[in-house]
Scaffold this motif. Structure first.
Motif, mmCIF file in Angstrom:
data_model
loop_
_atom_site.group_PDB
_atom_site.id
_atom_site.type_symbol
_atom_site.label_atom_id
_atom_site.label_comp_id
_atom_site.label_asym_id
_atom_site.label_seq_id
_atom_site.Cartn_x
_atom_site.Cartn_y
_atom_site.Cartn_z
ATOM 1 N N GLY A 14 -105.908 5.076 -0.778
ATOM 2 C CA GLY A 14 -105.105 4.393 -1.736
ATOM 3 C C GLY A 14 -103.875 4.045 -1.514
ATOM 4 O O GLY A 14 -103.162 3.728 -2.185
ATOM 5 N N THR A 15 -103.413 4.185 -0.319
ATOM 6 C CA THR A 15 -102.047 3.983 0.303
ATOM 7 C C THR A 15 -101.869 2.605 0.332
ATOM 8 O O THR A 15 -102.673 1.768 0.728
ATOM 9 C CB THR A 15 -101.868 4.807 1.851
ATOM 10 O OG1 THR A 15 -101.796 6.072 1.551
ATOM 11 C CG2 THR A 15 -100.497 4.430 2.186
ATOM 12 N N VAL A 16 -100.506 2.138 -0.202
ATOM 13 C CA VAL A 16 -100.402 0.756 -0.094
ATOM 14 C C VAL A 16 -99.423 0.533 0.873
ATOM 15 O O VAL A 16 -98.362 0.982 1.066
ATOM 16 C CB VAL A 16 -99.608 0.641 -1.585
ATOM 17 C CG1 VAL A 16 -99.108 -1.159 -1.583
ATOM 18 C CG2 VAL A 16 -100.399 0.790 -2.784
ATOM 19 N N HIS A 17 -99.850 -0.721 1.483
ATOM 20 C CA HIS A 17 -99.239 -1.212 2.630
ATOM 21 C C HIS A 17 -98.528 -2.794 2.288
ATOM 22 O O HIS A 17 -99.224 -3.414 1.847
ATOM 23 C CB HIS A 17 -99.815 -1.317 4.000
ATOM 24 C CG HIS A 17 -100.685 0.219 4.329
ATOM 25 N ND1 HIS A 17 -101.329 0.847 3.637
ATOM 26 C CD2 HIS A 17 -100.098 0.894 5.395
ATOM 27 C CE1 HIS A 17 -101.821 1.897 4.280
ATOM 28 N NE2 HIS A 17 -100.965 1.989 5.404
ATOM 29 N N ALA A 18 -97.334 -3.113 2.989
ATOM 30 C CA ALA A 18 -96.726 -4.214 2.677
ATOM 31 C C ALA A 18 -97.475 -5.353 3.654
ATOM 32 O O ALA A 18 -97.765 -6.490 3.375
ATOM 33 C CB ALA A 18 -95.562 -4.326 3.035
ATOM 34 N N ARG A 19 -97.937 -4.984 4.562
ATOM 35 C CA ARG A 19 -98.819 -5.996 5.798
ATOM 36 C C ARG A 19 -100.051 -5.255 6.278
ATOM 37 O O ARG A 19 -100.144 -3.961 6.216
ATOM 38 C CB ARG A 19 -97.881 -6.321 6.770
ATOM 39 C CG ARG A 19 -97.333 -5.137 7.642
ATOM 40 C CD ARG A 19 -96.256 -5.873 8.818
ATOM 41 N NE ARG A 19 -95.319 -6.447 8.109
ATOM 42 C CZ ARG A 19 -94.158 -5.911 7.639
ATOM 43 N NH1 ARG A 19 -94.034 -4.672 7.929
ATOM 44 N NH2 ARG A 19 -93.164 -6.552 7.162
ATOM 45 N N TRP A 20 -101.021 -6.046 6.620
ATOM 46 C CA TRP A 20 -102.190 -5.462 7.259
ATOM 47 C C TRP A 20 -101.779 -4.739 8.498
ATOM 48 O O TRP A 20 -101.104 -4.910 9.392
ATOM 49 C CB TRP A 20 -103.138 -6.351 7.480
ATOM 50 C CG TRP A 20 -104.603 -5.934 8.010
ATOM 51 C CD1 TRP A 20 -105.655 -5.704 6.979
ATOM 52 C CD2 TRP A 20 -105.007 -5.830 9.362
ATOM 53 N NE1 TRP A 20 -106.588 -5.215 7.811
ATOM 54 C CE2 TRP A 20 -106.230 -5.132 9.071
ATOM 55 C CE3 TRP A 20 -104.434 -6.030 10.508
ATOM 56 C CZ2 TRP A 20 -106.994 -4.805 10.227
ATOM 57 C CZ3 TRP A 20 -105.074 -5.819 11.445
ATOM 58 C CH2 TRP A 20 -106.613 -5.175 11.351
ATOM 59 N N ALA A 21 -102.647 -3.557 8.554
ATOM 60 C CA ALA A 21 -102.750 -2.931 10.097
ATOM 61 C C ALA A 21 -103.856 -2.401 10.319
ATOM 62 O O ALA A 21 -104.738 -2.281 9.437
ATOM 63 C CB ALA A 21 -101.756 -1.860 9.987
ATOM 64 N N GLY A 22 -104.361 -2.181 11.692
ATOM 65 C CA GLY A 22 -105.539 -1.525 12.129
ATOM 66 C C GLY A 22 -105.884 -0.142 11.370
ATOM 67 O O GLY A 22 -107.113 0.294 11.015
#
Length: 461
Positions: A14-22
Motif C-alpha cells: 500500500g505504499t504510495v509513490h509519486a512515479r513508477w518504479a520497478g
C-alpha cells in the motif's frame, strides 16, 4: 477547480509513490506498483490550503471500571463458534481467508442458514457468484428453505443502501472484499485503494449500527490474504481456512481476535452435504496409525485452548548424494535442521550421510516448539529401526544445549492423551505437581541424550 493527479500504489503493502518504479521502496517487492488516479486541488486533500476543523476535548477515564461482555450471535455450529471466541460479536468486522475452493462460501452459507433459522436477519452479498449459483449450493446443503436474503452486487454504495432499508441486519456476509468498489475513488476493483476504502466503509457501517460484518478475502500463492495488510489491522478478527486437497478435513484457524483467544481452531470434515464439525480432532488425526512401525511418535499439541494429538512420521534413509535431502511437510524446515544439529552435537547421532523426511500425518501443520521432543524421538526411532511404545505421547522443547525445556498446558495435554487411551508420556521436567494417571508413568528427561539412551536401550530390553 479540482484536477486529477496520478500516483502509483504498491499492491503488496500500500505504499504510495509519486512515479513508477520497478521495485517498491516500502516492502522491496518487484513489479507491484499500479497507477491509480486521485483528485487534488482546492479543498481536496492535505496539500490544499483548507483549514483543519478545530478538535474537541474527549473525556479521559481510568483503567478500572465496569466491564461488559461483548454481545454475541451464536450460530449453533460448535467449531465455528469456538474459532470466533463464542460467536459473532455485534458491531464487529471479521475477515475470512483461504485458498479457492477450500470451503469458505460453503461454511458461511451454512452459518447464514443456521442464524436465519433462529430468527436473525442475514444478508449474503456475493460479488463473484450469481444468485442462482448460491441457490444451487443451498439446495446441495439442504438449507434452501431458510430465510437468508441474497444479492449479487459489487458497488459499496448500493450495498449500504440495500441493507439500510428495513430492519437492521444481524449479520452481513460480503464475498469477497476484492470484488467491491466504491465511487469515492477512481481505482479499479481489487486495487489497494479500492479494497481499503471499501473495507473502511463497511466497517464504519458495522460500528455505527451494531451489525456484524464478515468479509471474505482471497489469498496469494504464499498463503497470505491478498491486498494490503492494513485491512487485517482494520478488522476485529482474522480467520484462515486451511486444508489440503488430498484430505477431507478443513481447519478454521484464528490468527487475530479482539474479542477472544487467538490461535484457536475449528475442525471440519468436508462431505457431499457440506462441512461437518469434528468435535474430537485427535481421533481424526490418529485414525489410521500403525503402532508397530518405527519412526512414528504421537505429539500432544495445543491449538489455543484445545489439546490435539497428532502423529509425527520420520523416515531416515542412507543418502547416495553428497548433500543429503531434508524434506518437511507440516513443520518448520529450519527447526528440523536445529533438532538434527542438536542430536549430532550432544547425542552422537549422525545424520550427515542420511536423507531425512518428516511428515505430519493428515496434512496437519504444527507451529509450536513443543513438538521438538516428538520429532527427535521419531528421528531416532527411524534411524535405529526401533518402534516407539504405542501408548506413549511426547511433548517438550529442545534447547541448543540439548536440554529439554518445559512447555505450557502440560495438564491439558496429558488429560487429552489419557482420554484416548495413552498410558505413558515423555515430557519435560518441572511439572512434578502433576500426579496420578498418565503423569505417574511419565518419563522426564533432563536432556535429549537421556531420551536417545532410552530409545536405544529398548533394543536389549
Amino acid at each position: 477547480m479540482a484536477k486529477s493527479r496520478v500516483q502509483f500504489v504498491c499492491q503488496n503493502c500500500g505504499t504510495v509513490h509519486a512515479r513508477w518504479a520497478g521495485k517498491c521502496d516500502g516492502c522491496g517487492e518487484w513489479n507491484t506498483l499500479v497507477e491509480e488516479g486521485t483528485v487534488s486541488g482546492i479543498g481536496a486533500g492535505p496539500q490544499s490550503l483548507r483549514k483543519a476543523r478545530p478538535g474537541r476535548p474527549v473525556v479521559l477515564t481510568t483503567l478500572s471500571g465496569d466491564i461488559e461482555d461483548a454481545p454475541r450471535i451464536i450460530t449453533g455450529i460448535g467449531e465455528l463458534d469456538r474459532a470466533t471466541g463464542g460467536g459473532f460479536v455485534r458491531g464487529s468486522a471479521l475477515l475470512v481467508g483461504g485458498d479457492p475452493g477450500i470451503g469458505k462460501s460453503t461454511l458461511l452459507t451454512q452459518a447464514a442458514a443456521a442464524l436465519a433459522s433462529r430468527g436473525h436477519r442475514i444478508v449474503y452479498v456475493s460479488g463473484e457468484e450469481a444468485v442462482a449459483q448460491i441457490r444451487l449450493r443451498a439446495q446441495r446443503l439442504g438449507v434452501a428453505a431458510t430465510p437468508v436474503e441474497l444479492a449479487a452486487e459489487t458497488n459499496v454504495e448500493n450495498i449500504l443502501a440495500t441493507i439500510e432499508d428495513g430492519r437492521r441486519p444481524d449479520l452481513v456476509i460480503l464475498d469477497s472484499i476484492q470484488t467491491l468498489w466504491t465511487d469515492a475513488v477512481e481505482s479499479a476493483p481489487g486495487t489497494v485503494t479500492q479494497v481499503r476504502v471499501a473495507a473502511q466503509a463497511m466497517i464504519r457501517y458495522a460500528k455505527s449500527t451494531g451489525a456484524a460484518i464478515v468479509l471474505v478475502g482471497h489469498v496469494t500463492k504464499e498463503g497470505q490474504i491478498a491486498g494490503p495488510r492494513v485491512v487485517e489491522h482494520m478488522v476485529d478478527g482474522v480467520l484462515y481456512f486451511e486444508g489440503e486437497g488430498g484430505h477431507h478435513y478443513r481447519i478454521l484457524r484464528t490468527v487475530k481476535n479482539r474479542f477472544g483467544p487467538t490461535d484457536e481452531i475449528g475442525v471440519f470434515e468436508m462431505g457431499d452435504r457440506g462441512l461437518r464439525e469434528v468435535s474430537n480432532p485427535s481421533e481424526l488425526f490418529l485414525g489410521e496409525r500403525s503402532a508397530a512401525a518405527p519412526g512414528a511418535a504421537v505429539f500432544a499439541g495445543m491449538e489455543g485452548t484445545r489439546p490435539v494429538l497428532v502423529e509425527i512420521q520420520a523416515l531416515v534413509a542412507p543418502s547416495p548424494l553428497g548433500t543429503p535431502r531434508r524434506a518437511v511437510v507440516g513443520w518448520d524446515t529450519a527447526r528440523l535442521s536445529m533438532v538434527l544439529a542438536v542430536l549430532e552435537a550432544h547425542c552422537g547421532v549422525r545424520f550427515s550421510t542420511h536423507d531425512v523426511y518428516l511428515n505430519i500425518a493428515g496434512g496437519y501443520r504444527i507451529t509450536e516448539p513443543a513438538a521438538d521432543l516428538a520429532v527427535a524421538a521419531a528421528l531416532v526411532s527411524s534411524l535405529t529401526g526401533l518402534a516407539l511404545p504405542a501408548d506413549c505421547v511426547y511433548f517438550g522443547e529442545i534447547s541448543l544445549s540439548g536440554a529439554v525445556r518445559p512447555v505450557a498446558h502440560a495438564a491439558s495435554r496429558l488429560k487429552e492423551a489419557e482420554k484416548l487411551g495413552f498410558a505413558q508420556a515423555v515430557m519435560p521436567p518441572g511439572n512434578e505437581e502433576l500426579a496420578g494417571g498418565i503423569a505417574a508413568n511419565a518419563f522426564r528427561p533432563e536432556g535429549l541424550a537421556d531420551l536417545v539412551a532410552r530409545i536405544a536401550g529398548s533394543r536389549t530390553s
